[in-house]
Design a protein around this motif. Structure first.
Motif, PDB file in Angstrom:
ATOM      1  N   GLY A 187       0.695  -1.344   0.262  1.00 58.46           N
ATOM      2  CA  GLY A 187      -0.008   0.184   0.076  1.00 58.46           C
ATOM      3  C   GLY A 187       0.715   1.047   0.058  1.00 58.46           C
ATOM      4  N   GLY A 188       0.347   2.202  -0.492  1.00 54.93           N
ATOM      5  CA  GLY A 188       0.890   3.657  -0.747  1.00 54.93           C
ATOM      6  C   GLY A 188      -0.048   4.702  -1.026  1.00 54.93           C
ATOM      7  N   SER A 189      -0.111   5.788   0.009  1.00 56.08           N
ATOM      8  CA  SER A 189      -0.966   6.895  -0.281  1.00 56.08           C
ATOM      9  C   SER A 189      -0.788   7.570  -1.490  1.00 56.08           C
ATOM     10  N   ASP A 190       0.717   7.808  -2.080  1.00 55.41           N
ATOM     11  CA  ASP A 190       0.851   8.669  -3.089  1.00 55.41           C
ATOM     12  C   ASP A 190       0.457  10.262  -2.699  1.00 55.41           C
ATOM     13  N   THR A 191       0.567  10.517  -1.486  1.00 57.69           N
ATOM     14  CA  THR A 191       0.428  11.851  -1.084  1.00 57.69           C
ATOM     15  C   THR A 191       1.251  12.971  -1.351  1.00 57.69           C
ATOM     16  N   HIS A 192       0.889  14.042  -1.916  1.00 55.01           N
ATOM     17  CA  HIS A 192       1.719  15.382  -1.722  1.00 55.01           C
ATOM     18  C   HIS A 192       1.274  16.306  -0.600  1.00 55.01           C
ATOM     19  N   GLN A 193       0.169  16.033  -0.086  1.00 50.25           N
ATOM     20  CA  GLN A 193      -0.152  16.883   1.020  1.00 50.25           C
ATOM     21  C   GLN A 193      -0.637  16.047   2.087  1.00 50.25           C
ATOM     22  N   PHE A 194      -0.553  16.651   3.394  1.00 55.17           N
ATOM     23  CA  PHE A 194      -0.704  15.911   4.683  1.00 55.17           C
ATOM     24  C   PHE A 194      -1.893  15.252   4.890  1.00 55.17           C
ATOM     25  N   MET A 195      -2.997  15.839   4.304  1.00 56.41           N
ATOM     26  CA  MET A 195      -4.314  15.411   4.598  1.00 56.41           C
ATOM     27  C   MET A 195      -4.555  13.773   4.167  1.00 56.41           C
ATOM     28  N   GLN A 196      -3.620  13.614   3.087  1.00 54.89           N
ATOM     29  CA  GLN A 196      -3.444  11.978   2.316  1.00 54.89           C
ATOM     30  C   GLN A 196      -2.883  10.833   3.381  1.00 54.89           C
ATOM     31  N   TYR A 197      -2.165  11.389   4.366  1.00 54.35           N
ATOM     32  CA  TYR A 197      -1.529  10.492   5.144  1.00 54.35           C
ATOM     33  C   TYR A 197      -2.562   9.592   5.931  1.00 54.35           C
ATOM     34  N   GLY A 198      -2.549   8.365   6.107  1.00 51.49           N
ATOM     35  CA  GLY A 198      -3.252   7.400   6.706  1.00 51.49           C
ATOM     36  C   GLY A 198      -4.330   6.859   5.846  1.00 51.49           C
ATOM     37  N   SER A 199      -4.525   7.100   4.641  1.00 52.15           N
ATOM     38  CA  SER A 199      -5.440   6.667   3.629  1.00 52.15           C
ATOM     39  C   SER A 199      -5.135   5.032   3.300  1.00 52.15           C
ATOM     40  N   VAL A 200      -3.843   4.880   3.079  1.00 45.38           N
ATOM     41  CA  VAL A 200      -3.263   3.502   2.729  1.00 45.38           C
ATOM     42  C   VAL A 200      -2.093   3.361   3.537  1.00 45.38           C
ATOM     43  N   MET A 201      -1.847   2.291   4.057  1.00 45.85           N
ATOM     44  CA  MET A 201      -0.412   1.923   4.726  1.00 45.85           C
ATOM     45  C   MET A 201      -0.389   0.405   5.141  1.00 45.85           C
ATOM     46  N   ASN A 202       0.663   0.021   5.387  1.00 50.42           N
ATOM     47  CA  ASN A 202       1.117  -1.203   5.631  1.00 50.42           C
ATOM     48  C   ASN A 202       1.623  -1.422   7.023  1.00 50.42           C
ATOM     49  N   GLU A 203       1.054  -2.399   7.675  1.00 48.98           N
ATOM     50  CA  GLU A 203       1.368  -2.746   9.069  1.00 48.98           C
ATOM     51  C   GLU A 203       2.192  -4.099   9.073  1.00 48.98           C
ATOM     52  N   LEU A 204       3.641  -3.976   9.159  1.00 45.10           N
ATOM     53  CA  LEU A 204       4.324  -4.893   9.271  1.00 45.10           C
ATOM     54  C   LEU A 204       4.470  -5.731  10.368  1.00 45.10           C
ATOM     55  N   ALA A 205       5.003  -6.888  10.332  1.00 41.57           N
ATOM     56  CA  ALA A 205       4.874  -7.761  11.572  1.00 41.57           C
ATOM     57  C   ALA A 205       5.874  -7.591  12.517  1.00 41.57           C
ATOM     58  N   GLY A 206       7.096  -6.856  11.895  1.00 37.24           N
ATOM     59  CA  GLY A 206       8.196  -6.487  13.078  1.00 37.24           C
ATOM     60  C   GLY A 206       8.601  -5.107  12.533  1.00 37.24           C
ATOM     61  N   GLU A 207       9.681  -4.540  13.097  1.00 32.31           N
ATOM     62  CA  GLU A 207      10.305  -3.586  13.017  1.00 32.31           C
ATOM     63  C   GLU A 207      11.365  -3.516  11.682  1.00 32.31           C
ATOM     64  N   ALA A 208      11.456  -2.728  10.869  1.00 30.55           N
ATOM     65  CA  ALA A 208      12.176  -2.649   9.672  1.00 30.55           C
ATOM     66  C   ALA A 208      13.381  -1.576  10.024  1.00 30.55           C
ATOM     67  N   GLU A 209      14.410  -1.937  10.141  1.00 29.09           N
ATOM     68  CA  GLU A 209      15.737  -1.265  10.361  1.00 29.09           C
ATOM     69  C   GLU A 209      16.315  -0.857   8.930  1.00 29.09           C
ATOM     70  N   THR A 210      16.068  -1.626   7.975  1.00 25.62           N
ATOM     71  CA  THR A 210      17.133  -1.556   6.903  1.00 25.62           C
ATOM     72  C   THR A 210      15.997  -1.748   5.602  1.00 25.62           C
ATOM     73  N   VAL A 211      16.314  -1.345   4.569  1.00 25.67           N
ATOM     74  CA  VAL A 211      15.405  -1.713   3.248  1.00 25.67           C
ATOM     75  C   VAL A 211      15.443  -3.170   2.867  1.00 25.67           C
TER      76      VAL A 211
END
Length: 264
Positions: A187-211
């Motif tokens: 998922g990606g919001s494709d936002t350029h403006q802050f109102m769009q944050y939270g529209s689509v996101m990914n909940e990972l099973a753990g913490e990502a420290e690197t790509v």
């Protein structure tokens, strides 16, 4: 960890990078439940390198992300390709900037790099490569050779396209496309403006420290996509505000130098 894998930190390609605007974006992203973003700014945005000069002055960079305003910010690019379509390339800062320098001769419409060459240049460099909005009407990817599409790591369930095409129909189409190619959908919001944050996101099973952590969890399916029930109002509001802000900045977009350096 909750992450948005398709975001922009400039209002448009022609505006300067503003540190104040960035701080506002990060505060709103955090307020909408995000822990991290992939900063997939357009590769041919005006003065792309300004973004990194400002972030380097103000925030620590470690593991493979900036720690900015309480958010993990993973560097990246959104690259236009000659065949039509956009590719998100997320990776280490030095690798992202190196790829951006290599793309310098290909920033103008009609001169974009071809898909195969972009894949070759970004191969074996530790990048997470995502096919952006593969069924967008103006910039699709689904028409490209399957052999090349299978070299990507994932495809983008995009907030703007959900808004314009409807969640269920669009998700079904993207999921079938990814399944056919043997690639996951993120998922990606494709936002350029802050109102769009939270529209689509990914909940990972753990913490990502690197790509590489991101790639591993995506490859293993150790995540789930969250689509906000308020997506329509978020995207619509962001579009309206963006249009109004761009109208106010129209004189500067015609002559960017007139805006001066607001990046500090």
């Amino acid at each position: 960890m909750k992450i948005d894998l398709h975001t922009h930190v400039k209002l448009s390609k022609k505006t300067v990078f503003s540190h104040d605007y960035f701080k506002e974006m990060m505060a709103e992203a955090k307020g909408n439940g995000l822990d991290a973003i992939a900063m997939t700014e357009h590769f041919n945005t005006w003065r792309y390198e300004d973004i990194y000069q400002v972030l380097d002055r103000h925030y620590p960079y470690e593991h493979g992300y900036y720690l900015a305003e309480g958010m993990k910010v993973f560097p990246g690019l959104e690259v236009d390709i000659r065949e039509t379509g956009h590719i998100l390339v997320i990776g280490a800062r030095e690798k992202v900037l190196e790829l951006r320098r290599r793309l310098e001769p290909y920033t103008e419409k009609g001169q974009f790099v071809d898909f195969r060459t972009l894949l070759d240049w970004s191969e074996d460099e530790g990048f997470l490569r995502i096919g952006a909005h593969p069924f967008r009407v103006g910039t699709p990817l689904h028409h490209l050779p399957e052999k090349l599409l299978k070299r990507l790591d994932a495809f983008d369930l995009n907030g703007k396209d959900i808004y314009s095409q409807g969640l269920e129909a669009y998700r079904e189409k993207i999921n079938a496309f990814g399944e056919h190619l043997g690639r996951p959908v993120v998922g990606g919001s494709d936002t350029h403006q802050f109102m769009q944050y939270g529209s689509v996101m990914n909940e990972l099973a753990g913490e990502a420290e690197t790509v590489e952590d991101l790639k591993t969890m995506i490859r293993q399916g150790a995540y789930r996509i969250e689509v906000s029930p308020s997506l329509d109002i978020k995207v619509k509001s962001a579009n309206i505000i963006k249009a109004l802000l761009k109208k106010n900045l129209s004189i500067h977009e015609d002559d960017p130098e007139e805006l001066g350096d607001q990046s500090a």
